[in-house]
Design a protein around this motif. Structure first.
Motif, PDB file in Angstrom:
ATOM      1  N   SER A 240      -4.766  14.852   1.132  1.00 10.92           N
ATOM      2  CA  SER A 240      -4.652  13.408   0.895  1.00 10.92           C
ATOM      3  C   SER A 240      -5.810  12.696   1.582  1.00 10.92           C
ATOM      4  N   PHE A 241      -6.130  11.513   1.075  1.00 11.06           N
ATOM      5  CA  PHE A 241      -7.239  10.758   1.654  1.00 11.06           C
ATOM      6  C   PHE A 241      -7.100   9.287   1.304  1.00 11.06           C
ATOM      7  N   LEU A 242      -7.726   8.475   2.126  1.00 10.22           N
ATOM      8  CA  LEU A 242      -7.773   7.044   1.888  1.00 10.22           C
ATOM      9  C   LEU A 242      -8.688   6.774   0.698  1.00 10.22           C
ATOM     10  N   SER A 243      -8.204   6.004  -0.263  1.00 11.51           N
ATOM     11  CA  SER A 243      -8.995   5.715  -1.447  1.00 11.51           C
ATOM     12  C   SER A 243      -9.923   4.541  -1.167  1.00 11.51           C
ATOM     13  N   GLY A 244     -11.214   4.821  -1.117  1.00  7.28           N
ATOM     14  CA  GLY A 244     -12.175   3.784  -0.789  1.00  7.28           C
ATOM     15  C   GLY A 244     -11.901   3.190   0.576  1.00  7.28           C
ATOM     16  N   ALA A 245     -11.871   1.862   0.637  1.00 11.06           N
ATOM     17  CA  ALA A 245     -11.575   1.156   1.884  1.00 11.06           C
ATOM     18  C   ALA A 245     -10.083   0.988   2.112  1.00 11.06           C
ATOM     19  N   GLY A 246      -9.252   1.494   1.182  1.00 10.36           N
ATOM     20  CA  GLY A 246      -7.814   1.376   1.307  1.00 10.36           C
ATOM     21  C   GLY A 246      -7.310   0.079   0.705  1.00 10.36           C
ATOM     22  N   PRO A 247      -5.992  -0.155   0.794  1.00 11.90           N
ATOM     23  CA  PRO A 247      -4.984   0.626   1.515  1.00 11.90           C
ATOM     24  C   PRO A 247      -4.378   1.781   0.723  1.00 11.90           C
ATOM     25  N   THR A 248      -4.798   1.951  -0.549  1.00 12.03           N
ATOM     26  CA  THR A 248      -4.245   3.038  -1.355  1.00 12.03           C
ATOM     27  C   THR A 248      -4.600   4.393  -0.755  1.00 12.03           C
ATOM     28  N   VAL A 249      -3.633   5.306  -0.813  1.00 11.13           N
ATOM     29  CA  VAL A 249      -3.857   6.692  -0.399  1.00 11.13           C
ATOM     30  C   VAL A 249      -3.618   7.579  -1.613  1.00 11.13           C
ATOM     31  N   LEU A 250      -4.517   8.524  -1.852  1.00 11.84           N
ATOM     32  CA  LEU A 250      -4.356   9.472  -2.950  1.00 11.84           C
ATOM     33  C   LEU A 250      -3.933  10.831  -2.413  1.00 11.84           C
ATOM     34  N   VAL A 251      -3.046  11.474  -3.151  1.00 15.51           N
ATOM     35  CA  VAL A 251      -2.591  12.827  -2.831  1.00 15.51           C
ATOM     36  C   VAL A 251      -2.936  13.735  -4.000  1.00 15.51           C
ATOM     37  N   LEU A 252      -3.666  14.789  -3.747  1.00 11.37           N
ATOM     38  CA  LEU A 252      -3.967  15.787  -4.768  1.00 11.37           C
ATOM     39  C   LEU A 252      -2.913  16.878  -4.695  1.00 11.37           C
TER      40      LEU A 252
END
Length: 287
Positions: A240-252
């Motif tokens: 998982s990682f912060l998407s761009g500057a956030g606040p969205t988080v993506l999970v692969l």
């Protein structure tokens, strides 16, 4: 004629301001008849201009000042100020609007270079133009980039019910780091990219979570990141990682584990939007 631009996620952890992927959410611009003045029909909120003050038109006219005004219809399912490239998608759409109406015949490289100069870094605009996974560098006013197929997986987007402006998120980053940390950060990013190119998502996901360039400095702005990483490990996600500057988080995650992760995330925060996406293989398209 319609212009369709995908959402994007920048950084992928250690690929700060360099790596990005295109995602299956879209901004669509439908080009209508010529009008006396630019008109944009949309339902995106009163704070989004409906005339030539819109970033879409400003970008297009900066590139092709003599464009004749048209009536445009703008629709988007890319959430604003959530770290999914909403502003980048508008810039890319503006470039394509000028390219098509002005018959400029721009190459992909020209589009990426022009968009990068507007945005300041290529990590969102490059995948929005090219699609898929893009690694790019912007140095000495020159942009170099490589597109490569991203390994097959589901992409779960955890989108909190609040905005986080890029300016606020960038303000917490340090102005410099030690040479030792710079080497460490480079090695983490290099292995992450190599793992993606090799189709090794378990290793890529592991390295995505080892970033030291930005995520640790932004942790207090996105306290949900730590909890989502716990769910990722428990329910079999790759990383998982912060998407761009956030606040969205993506999970692969592999598709067989998606339902379990989505359920856990919904229980954790019932106000957040949980979207199951895929990596969009095509970038900006004329539909």
């Amino acid at each position: 004629m319609k212009i369709r631009v995908p959402a994007t996620s920048a950084n992928l952890g250690p690929g700060f301001d360099s790596c990005g992927i295109a995602l299956s959410q879209y901004l669509t611009i439908e080009i209508g008849e010529e009008t006396k003045n630019w008109q944009i029909v949309h339902h995106l909120g009163s704070n989004i201009p409906s005339d030539e003050k819109n970033l879409l038109i400003q970008t297009a006219l900066d590139l092709a000042p003599n464009l004749k005004p048209h009536r445009l219809t703008m629709t988007s399912d890319i959430p604003i100020a959530r770290g999914l490239g909403s502003s980048s998608s508008v810039i890319v759409a503006g470039i394509e609007l000028a390219n098509r109406l002005g018959k400029l015949g721009m190459t992909t490289a020209q589009k990426v270079t022009y968009a990068t100069k507007i945005e300041g870094h290529p990590d969102n605009v490059a995948p929005a133009i090219c699609g898929d996974f893009v690694v790019a560098s912007f140095n000495n006013n020159e942009v170099d980039f490589v597109k490569h197929p991203f390994p097959n997986c589901d992409v779960i987007a955890f989108i909190p019910n609040h905005e986080l402006l890029t300016a606020e998120s960038r303000a917490v980053l340090p102005k410099e780091m030690s040479y030792r940390d710079a080497v460490k950060a480079s090695s983490i990013g290099n292995v992450m990219i190599a793992a993606v190119l090799n189709g090794n998502l378990p290793l890529a996901g592991k390295m995505m979570e080892k970033d030291i360039l930005h995520e640790n400095h932004r942790q207090h702005l996105v306290p949900h990141l730590k909890k989502i990483r716990e769910f990722c490990k428990i329910y079999g996600g790759y990383g998982s990682f912060l998407s761009g500057a956030g606040p969205t988080v993506l999970v692969l995650t592999p598709s067989e584990n998606t339902e379990k992760l989505v359920t856990a995330l919904k229980i954790y925060d019932h106000e957040a939007a949980i979207d199951v996406l895929s990596v969009e293989k095509e970038g900006v398209q004329i539909v």
